[in-house]
Design a protein around this motif. Structure first.
Motif, PDB file in Angstrom:
ATOM      1  N   GLU A 188       0.837  -1.085   0.168  1.00 41.65           N
ATOM      2  CA  GLU A 188       0.049  -0.121  -0.040  1.00 41.65           C
ATOM      3  C   GLU A 188       0.762   1.180  -0.048  1.00 41.65           C
ATOM      4  O   GLU A 188       0.620   2.221  -0.680  1.00 41.65           O
ATOM      5  CB  GLU A 188      -0.900  -0.070   1.404  1.00 41.65           C
ATOM      6  N   GLU A 189       1.952   1.121   0.961  1.00 43.57           N
ATOM      7  CA  GLU A 189       3.051   2.268   0.904  1.00 43.57           C
ATOM      8  C   GLU A 189       3.427   2.566  -0.589  1.00 43.57           C
ATOM      9  O   GLU A 189       3.550   3.565  -1.061  1.00 43.57           O
ATOM     10  CB  GLU A 189       3.932   2.082   2.257  1.00 43.57           C
ATOM     11  N   THR A 240       1.440   4.116  -2.863  1.00 43.19           N
ATOM     12  CA  THR A 240       0.995   5.645  -2.417  1.00 43.19           C
ATOM     13  C   THR A 240       2.319   6.461  -3.445  1.00 43.19           C
ATOM     14  O   THR A 240       2.110   7.530  -3.551  1.00 43.19           O
ATOM     15  CB  THR A 240       0.961   5.928  -1.079  1.00 43.19           C
ATOM     16  N   GLN A 295       2.266   9.309  -6.358  1.00 40.10           N
ATOM     17  CA  GLN A 295       2.842  10.649  -6.217  1.00 40.10           C
ATOM     18  C   GLN A 295       4.049  10.617  -7.333  1.00 40.10           C
ATOM     19  O   GLN A 295       4.006  11.860  -7.673  1.00 40.10           O
ATOM     20  CB  GLN A 295       3.802  10.493  -4.596  1.00 40.10           C
TER      21      GLN A 295
END
Length: 639
Positions: free
Chosen positions: A62-63, A66, A70
């Motif tokens: 999940e990180e 993200t 970005q």
């Protein structure tokens, strides 16, 4: 909802084994207490359920998602900026240039930190072959240039353009003189930063020529190295290659940091052993590791999963570690060189047979030269051990002299086999002359218990006169120094920029031995003939001019580069040598052609130290004026 664990004494069903048993591919049997499994309890390991670990992996995914989102947003912004530029100016070339500049977020860097603003690089100087059929491990990166590296970027990290110029300069002007990495031209800076982040940082350091700016970068490099290798106990080919790169082009040996070089060399040797690059583990050790650690470590290093280029990368790293440890051992002391093994001989044979990388041929010659020098040093170690046990004598040193004679013949055969079109041939020939000087000086020191140059009377065993043998070795040393200097003068100033540290140590050693031979006080030694063959003052004048030209032609924007410091050293030595030679010339004129042959009249200046026994080299600090003052005030045998 948490999954129910199986009943105690029964093995876990598929997908419910703990992580330790899952990795070891072992049966997972829960204990009756329910806090762990039988195997983890027996091995005293932390029993982690697989579902918790998988949840952590999901969190990491999940990180990563993200982070990717970005980065995609940034790319969209860049594309929008490019489109606006194209629509307003209509210049596609300008848009492409800006896009290339902005592909990696730039950071501030000093104007003199890299060759970008201090050296006019020549892209025609390559010396690096085209890529082989298998992709190089250094180029196996994702296509996303914004992929984060393993290490956090330094605040002083150069911009993308400066990073590319540093890499290009290192690849074309430095690496050919010690080509232990196949750094092909298709590898970009962002790729190298992704696949080999520590090697990338080391290249940025060695391409910084201001001593003060480099020292600041070295501290950051040390932080990364010590954190990874010592605190986190990591071992990787990236750490090894970066460490060898820094050691090869380090200036620490001339700045009072010889102890740091020795420690880092020991760390590099430990990485070679830890990675098992040339000495595989015995079967009993592998079995013990499997029993105690719950996994088969041999499966982690499956040779079938390794590409040919990855295999060659490791072989070059092992041989480079041998060359550097041998140089550091002889020039600085404190450590022993990496011992030559049959596995290393096989690695060198493979390097010599590899025709896909043209620089391997030059690298193999370099390793062969250092191997001859190391074998000569081994003879010296045997003589020292024999002297300590009071068993060495003139007769026992004769086999050593014969062995050194064999090494000298092998050296001359190797020099004659150098291809005439070999890149950097001049630098390698210079290295060969230094090895010849080293062998000659060892031959001089082997018969250590004979009179200095005593030519009076035959030996009791009817053999050759030891003094005559030493006299020949000394004169061969003069000829080796002259050959070294002739080769040095042929190297252009632009090529001198990329030479590794051991070349400059060789230069200092040659000048030092020439000084000894020029002022040697012995009735059997014609020091005037030495001066007629190689004039010490003229030699240092020529070297000073050459070093100053390096700084001018390379357009260094600093006055504290290693070339400035070496020029300062030779300038101060020239002052001392001028006074010392004038005194000895007056003594020669007063003595006339008839000099006494009494060995008792020989002064203390007849003692010439071994090349690897000059203790003052270990404390050399060319930035410290106090060191110069102390060194120049030392007695003649130590200066």
């Amino acid at each position: 909802m948490e999954k129910a664990r199986p009943a105690p004494g029964h093995p876990s069903t598929y997908g419910q084994a703990c992580m330790q048993c899952y990795k070891a591919k072992c049966r997972c049997v829960p204990r009756s207490r329910g806090d762990s499994c039988e195997r983890c309890h027996r091995l005293r390991k932390e029993c982690l359920p697989s579902d918790s670990t998988r949840r952590r992996n999901a969190d990491r995914a999940e990180e990563s998602g993200t982070r990717i989102a970005q980065l995609e947003g940034k790319i969209e912004m860049l594309l929008s900026a490019v489109q606006s530029i194209v629509s307003s100016s209509g210049s596609s070339a300008e848009a492409l240039r800006l896009l290339n500049e902005e592909r990696i977020p730039s950071s501030t860097a000093g104007p003199n930190d890299t060759p970008a603003n201090s050296i006019s690089t020549n892209p025609s100087i390559s010396g690096v072959p085209t890529p082989a059929t298998d992709p190089s491990p250094l180029a196996q990166a994702h296509t996303d240039p914004c992929s984060p590296s393993q290490y956090s970027p330094s605040p002083s990290e150069p911009s993308p353009r400066q990073a590319e110029e540093c890499l290009s300069f290192f690849r074309s002007r430095m690496l050919p003189y010690f080509p232990f990495i196949n750094l092909t031209p298709d590898i970009a800076a962002w790729q190298l930063r992704h696949t080999r982040p520590f090697l990338f940082q080391a290249i940025l350091v060695v391409t910084t020529f201001s001593t003060q700016k480099r020292l600041a970068q070295i501290e950051e490099l040390k932080r990364i190295l010590f954190t990874s290798a010592l605190l986190e106990v990591q071992s990787s080919i990236d750490l090894l290659l970066g460490l060898l790169t820094y050691l090869a082009w380090s200036n620490d040996a001339f700045l009072g940091r010889a102890d740091l070089i020795s420690r880092l060399m020991i760390l590099a040797i430990s990485l070679v052993y830890d990675l098992r690059l040339f000495k595989p583990l015995p079967p009993d050790t592998i079995l013990m590791m499997a029993i105690t650690q719950g996994q088969d470590h041999e499966s982690d290093q499956n040779p079938n999963d390794e590409t040919f280029q990855g295999f060659m990368e490791k072989q070059r790293a092992v041989l480079a570690c041998f060359v550097l440890s041998s140089n550091i051992s002889s020039h600085l002391g404190r450590i022993d060189a990496l011992r030559w093994t049959p596995q290393m001989e096989e690695a060198l044979r493979i390097i010599e047979m590899n025709k896909s990388c043209l620089t391997d041929e030059a690298f193999a010659f370099q390793v062969r030269l250092q191997l001859l020098k190391q074998r000569a040093a081994h003879i010296r170690e045997q003589q020292i051990d024999g002297a300590r046990t009071a068993t060495a004598s003139v007769t026992t040193s004769v086999p050593g002299l014969l062995y050194l004679k064999t090494l000298r013949e092998q050296l001359h055969e190797l020099k004659s086999s150098f291809p005439p079109d070999l890149l950097q041939r001049g630098a390698f020939i210079t290295h060969a002359h230094y090895v010849d000087l080293y062998i000659n000086q060892l031959a001089y020191s082997i018969s250590w218990d004979s009179p200095p140059l005593n030519l009076l009377g035959p030996r009791s065993d009817g053999g050759h006169l030891p003094g005559f043998e030493r006299l020949k070795c000394l004169w061969w040393s003069v000829e080796s120094i002259k050959s070294w200097l002739d080769s040095f003068y042929k190297i252009s100033p632009s090529d001198l920029v990329g030479l590794p540290f051991h070349f400059w140590s060789q230069m200092i050693m040659c000048v030092t031995i020439l000084k000894y031979l020029s002022v040697l006080e012995d009735p059997a030694w014609n020091r005037q003939e030495v001066r007629n063959t190689v004039d010490l003052i003229a030699t240092m004048d020529c070297m000073i001019q050459k070093l100053d030209r390096v700084c001018i032609e390379s357009n260094f924007q600093c006055d504290d580069s290693i070339f400035n410091l070496l020029s300062k050293l030779l300038s101060k030595c020239r002052v001392w040598a001028g006074a010392r030679l004038n005194t000895s010339q007056i003594q020669d004129a007063e003595a006339g052609p008839y000099r006494s042959a009494d060995p008792c009249e020989t002064s203390h200046n007849s003692s010439i130290p071994d090349l690897d026994q000059m203790i003052w080299m270990q404390s050399m600090d060319l930035e410290d004026d106090q060191w110069f003052e102390d060194a120049m005030n030392l007695p003649a045998p130590f200066l």
